[in-house]
Structure formats: structure tokens, C-alpha cells
Write a protein that holds these residues in place. Structure first.
Motif, short mmCIF file in Angstrom:
data_model
loop_
_atom_site.label_atom_id
_atom_site.label_comp_id
_atom_site.label_asym_id
_atom_site.label_seq_id
_atom_site.Cartn_x
_atom_site.Cartn_y
_atom_site.Cartn_z
N GLU A 108 -12.05 13.33 5.21
CA GLU A 108 -13.06 13.24 6.17
C GLU A 108 -12.39 13.09 7.49
OE1 GLU A 108 -15.96 10.10 3.65
OE2 GLU A 108 -15.43 9.49 5.52
N TYR A 109 -12.74 14.06 8.14
CA TYR A 109 -11.96 14.42 9.65
C TYR A 109 -11.65 13.20 10.44
CZ TYR A 109 -10.50 16.47 13.83
OH TYR A 109 -9.62 16.72 15.08
N GLY A 110 -12.99 12.27 10.41
CA GLY A 110 -12.74 11.10 11.35
C GLY A 110 -11.80 10.22 10.91
N LYS A 111 -11.39 10.08 9.68
CA LYS A 111 -10.43 9.38 8.97
C LYS A 111 -9.03 9.50 9.45
CE LYS A 111 -13.23 7.39 5.01
NZ LYS A 111 -13.29 7.13 3.86
N PHE A 112 -8.62 10.69 9.68
CA PHE A 112 -7.08 10.97 10.04
C PHE A 112 -7.08 11.87 11.14
CE2 PHE A 112 -6.96 15.75 8.52
CZ PHE A 112 -8.09 15.58 7.63
N ALA A 113 -8.06 12.12 12.01
CA ALA A 113 -8.10 13.29 13.15
C ALA A 113 -6.87 12.84 14.15
CB ALA A 113 -9.38 13.38 13.87
N ILE A 114 -6.87 11.50 14.23
CA ILE A 114 -5.67 10.93 15.16
C ILE A 114 -4.37 11.12 15.09
CG2 ILE A 114 -7.44 9.46 16.22
CD1 ILE A 114 -5.58 6.96 15.04
N TYR A 115 -4.25 11.55 13.57
CA TYR A 115 -2.85 11.32 13.21
C TYR A 115 -2.31 12.77 13.18
CZ TYR A 115 -3.40 6.70 11.41
OH TYR A 115 -3.65 5.33 11.54
N GLU A 116 -2.85 13.91 13.84
CA GLU A 116 -2.61 15.17 14.11
C GLU A 116 -1.21 15.01 14.82
OE1 GLU A 116 -5.29 18.25 14.59
OE2 GLU A 116 -3.99 19.57 15.85
N THR A 117 -1.31 14.41 16.06
CA THR A 117 -0.24 14.41 17.09
C THR A 117 1.18 13.94 16.40
OG1 THR A 117 -1.99 14.06 18.78
CG2 THR A 117 0.61 13.55 19.21
N PRO A 118 1.10 12.57 15.74
CA PRO A 118 2.27 12.08 15.41
C PRO A 118 2.86 12.88 14.12
CG PRO A 118 0.53 10.65 14.77
CD PRO A 118 0.07 11.58 15.59
N LEU A 119 1.89 13.43 13.40
CA LEU A 119 2.12 14.03 12.17
C LEU A 119 3.22 15.57 12.59
CD1 LEU A 119 0.00 15.18 9.06
CD2 LEU A 119 1.29 16.98 10.30
N LEU A 120 2.60 16.24 13.31
CA LEU A 120 3.17 17.45 14.03
C LEU A 120 4.62 17.20 14.52
CD1 LEU A 120 0.19 19.46 15.15
CD2 LEU A 120 1.49 19.68 13.14
N GLY A 121 4.34 16.09 15.36
CA GLY A 121 5.91 15.38 15.92
C GLY A 121 6.81 14.91 15.04
#
Ligand code: PCP
Length: 406
Positions: free
Chosen positions: A102-115
Motif C-alpha cells: 500500500e503506497y501510503g505505508k512506504f511512500a516516505i521511504y523512497e528518499t532514504p531507499l534511493l540514497g
């Protein structure tokens, strides 16, 4: 400020507090309209590699798994240390991994994940290209002094799994179960005021299992100091290090040849020659056939350019959808074990796994995508850095057989 250094704490990273503000706003918007539970598949890809490289080595996977662990999602991703190309041989942006949830559960992790992936993979990729060109010469990571100390363990880990033989920073070495590997600073020699006294003091006081590598560019010409070091330490001298300043460097290849000659004709054929200071891929290529035995590499590897990974929606509620420039639908990545051809294959999560054969070798290809997290639970065993490094070097041996370039 509530801390000594401008760095994020582990708990702040884990909570997604380093993320971009627009993800917080996006999740709040979606929650207002009950869209935050939209089920999506988000794919990690990269379109190009720095330095014009044709292949890269993935790292940062361990940290991505630790970042996402405990969040209700599934993560499929390549193993740490997997060699990849930016585009598959069937023309797609190479899928490095994908998240389902579910997008809302992990959306905010895009930034640290890519970093986590961008920086680590940039270092491991550059390190692997140094290994690929230095081949059996020794590579030591001396770059701790070139980056923020918070990321020293990261850049040293990525250098090591990329193919380096050792790292000089003690915390990095300890975290990897290695002995730190280094030589001696000019400060030691300057304080003694005499090279021979400093070398002898090193030999007298440093643990016996530490290789005696004498720094030989402080006051006199490298070949003079090399001979003095050999005559001072005799068979206890493991090697000499040239850290020749730019103002004196000239043709470093010829200086190395001279040092090798002067040592050899005096019977010091076993004394190795190391070079540090400004060592990068171009210099290693220049010295590939020189008698230099190893390199201490700092800036060029710890500060290697990032790999520009992206994370994009490729499915929404099971229907393929993607923005322009991306290929929709979840995919698996397959590699031919014989010719290292890569193909991306459409795969609906939960359906039967495709078993493609290599169009060139007509043998089954290997599925490189592993299910690392299921419902937030980690499903794989983490490999030690030494094992990951062996995997990387094994792939480099393979592409060397295949005649790949950089
Ligand atoms: C540097 C130090 C580093 C080397 C060079 C990395 O020499 O030895 O390990 O250089 P690079 O970042 O250009 O690859 P100095 O700065 O002279 O330091 P020291 O006297 O301590 O060797």
C-alpha cells in the motif's frame, strides 16, 4: 542543534525522517481521500552509469532491507554485489528490484531507499572497475579522510565488496571483521627528523604481524629513500609507498621503474612498491603493466560519483502503469550463466515464475531477483562482506573471460 555532527541518527533514518517533505504531504493528501491504501508495485531502475561505465555493481541492498524491515510490504531485489548493466539486452531499463504494498505505508521511504543505493553502488561500482583494471595488484581503501566520518564505514564497505583487499579505517575494518591495513604518515618521519629512525621505530614498536611499508617520499628522491629503507629494515621490509606530491610527480611510471631497478640490483626483489595520492582509474590503467604492486586509493573511490537510481510506480491495483520513460508492469531480471546476457521478463506477482532460455546459448537463464521481504519480514540470510566480495570478484572473472571492457 541537539547533536555534535550534521548527521541523521539510525532511528531517524529508520523512521523516514530524512525524507523529502513532498512525500509527507502526498501521503496526507491521499489519506484525506482514502487513497493511501492504493496497492502499487514500485520498481527500482537506473538508466545510465557514471564515468560512461557499461556495468555496475549493486550495493546498499542490506541497508535497504534493514530500512524496510517491519513495514507491511514485499521487496524483491538483486543480491548485494550483483553485477548489472543499466539496460537489459532486450532493451529495458534494468529492474534492480521492486516493492509491492500500500503506497501510503512506504511512500516516505523512497528518499532514504534511493540514497542508500545511489551512494553505496557508486562506490562499489568504481571500486569494481579499479579491481577490474588493477587485477591482481593490491588495492587498499585510504579514503576515510575524504568524506564525512559518518559514512566512513559505508564507503569502506562498498570499496571492499567491490574488490579492494583492505581498508585503513579501524571502525570500518572492525565492522567487517577485517584487520585495518595502512602504512605510515609523513608526520612520523618529520617528527623523527630522519627517515631511517622513523622506519626503525615503526619496525621496533608496531605489532610484528603488520607489514612494514616504508613511506619513501618525505625528504629525498624516491629511489634514494627506497634503498635506504631496504638497507635499514632488510628482509623485514614488506614494501615502500610512494605518495609523491604533484609538484614532484612528473612521470610517476618512470619513477616507479627506477625504484624497482635500484631495489632489484641490490637484492631487494621482494620489496613491494605501493603508490598513493591521486590514484584513480585512469592512473591505474596507465600503470597496469608497471612494476607497481599495489595502490592506496582515497578520494577517487570514497567520493565516487553516485549511480542515479529511480523508484517508480509500474503497477497500480495490479494494472500496469508507468510514467513516460519507464516500462510498466513488474518484471524479473534473468542472466545467462554462460554469456551474461540479461533480459527483463514481465511477471505478475504470484503467477508461475517464467523460465526463459538464453536466445544465444539456449540454456536456462538465472533469475537474479530474490524475495527479500514478505509482509515486512526479512526472508533471506545476510552474507558477510568477504562472501559478497568473492561473488563480485567471481563475476569480474566471468566478464574478463567474455572480454568486457569498462
Ligand atoms: C595522503 C594519505 C592518503 C592518500 C594520500 C590518499 O597523503 O596518505 O592515504 O590520497 P588521495 O585521496 O588523493 O587518493 P598525505 O595527505 O600526504 O597524508 P599522509 O602524510 O598522512 O600520508
Amino acid at each position: 542543534m541537539d547533536r555534535r555532527f550534521w548527521i541523521a541518527r539510525e532511528d531517524e533514518i529508520k523512521k523516514g525522517e530524512t525524507t523529502d517533505i513532498y512525500f509527507i504531504r502526498t501521503v496526507n493528501i491521499l489519506k484525506n481521500d482514502n487513497l493511501d491504501r492504493t496497492k502499487v508495485s514500485m520498481e527500482i531502475t537506473t538508466g545510465e552509469l557514471p564515468y560512461g561505465f557499461s556495468w555496475g555493481v549493486l550495493s546498499g541492498v542490506y541497508e535497504v532491507i534493514k530500512l524496510l524491515e517491519g513495514i507491511d510490504l514485499d521487496l524483491y531485489i538483486l543480491d548485494e554485489g550483483t553485477l548489472f548493466k543499466p539496460y537489459t539486452d532486450n532493451g529495458l531499463r534494468t529492474p534492480i528490484g521492486f516493492i509491492v504494498g500500500e503506497y501510503g505505508k512506504f511512500a516516505i521511504y523512497e528518499t532514504p531507499l534511493l540514497g542508500l543505493l545511489c551512494q553505496s553502488s557508486g562506490v562499489s561500482t568504481y571500486a569494481a572497475h579499479l579491481r577490474y583494471n588493477a587485477w591482481d595488484k593490491i588495492l587498499l581503501a585510504f579514503g576515510a579522510r575524504r568524506m564525512h566520518p559518518a559514512v566512513t564505514p559505508l564507503t569502506d564497505y562498498a570499496s571492499y565488496i567491490g574488490g579492494f583487499d583492505g581498508v585503513s579505517a579501524i571502525l570500518s575494518a572492525n565492522l567487517m571483521g577485517l584487520k585495518p591495513m595502512g602504512t605510515m604518515p609523513h608526520a612520523l618521519i618529520i617528527i623523527y627528523g630522519d627517515q631511517v629512525k622513523a622506519w626503525r621505530a615503526f619496525d621496533k614498536y608496531v605489532e610484528k604481524d603488520v607489514p612494514r611499508i616504508a613511506l619513501i617520499d618525505t625528504f629525498y628522491d624516491e629511489k634514494v629513500e627506497a634503498v635506504k629503507a631496504a638497507e635499514a629494515l632488510k628482509d623485514r621490509l614488506y614494501g615502500v609507498r610512494l605518495d609523491t606530491p604533484g609538484s614532484r610527480r612528473g612521470d610517476i611510471k618512470k619513477i616507479i621503474d627506477e625504484v624497482r631497478w635500484e631495489l632489484d640490483i641490490r637484492g631487494y626483489k621482494d620489496v613491494k612498491i605501493f603508490l598513493s595520492g591521486g590514484v584513480d582509474l585512469d592512473l591505474i590503467k596507465t600503470l597496469a603493466d608497471s612494476p607497481v604492486d599495489g595502490f592506496g586509493v582515497g578520494s577517487s573511490v570514497s567520493n565516487a560519483r553516485i549511480i542515479d537510481f529511480a523508484l517508480d510506480i509500474v503497477e497500480k491495483e495490479g494494472t500496469p502503469i508507468a510514467k513516460r520513460g519507464k516500462f510498466s508492469g513488474t518484471k524479473l531480471l534473468f542472466r545467462c550463466p554462460k554469456c551474461y546476457r540479461y533480459i527483463a521478463v514481465r511477471w505478475r506477482v504470484g503467477s508461475e515464475e517464467p523460465k526463459p532460455r538464453c536466445p544465444r546459448c539456449n540454456i536456462y537463464m538465472e533469475n537474479l531477483m530474490v524475495k527479500a521481504i514478505e509482509g515486512g519480514e526479512v526472508k533471506i540470510e545476510f552474507k558477510k562482506p568477504q562472501e559478497i566480495r568473492r561473488y563480485v570478484v567471481g563475476q569480474l572473472e566471468k566478464i574478463r573471460e567474455l572480454g568486457w571492457g569498462d
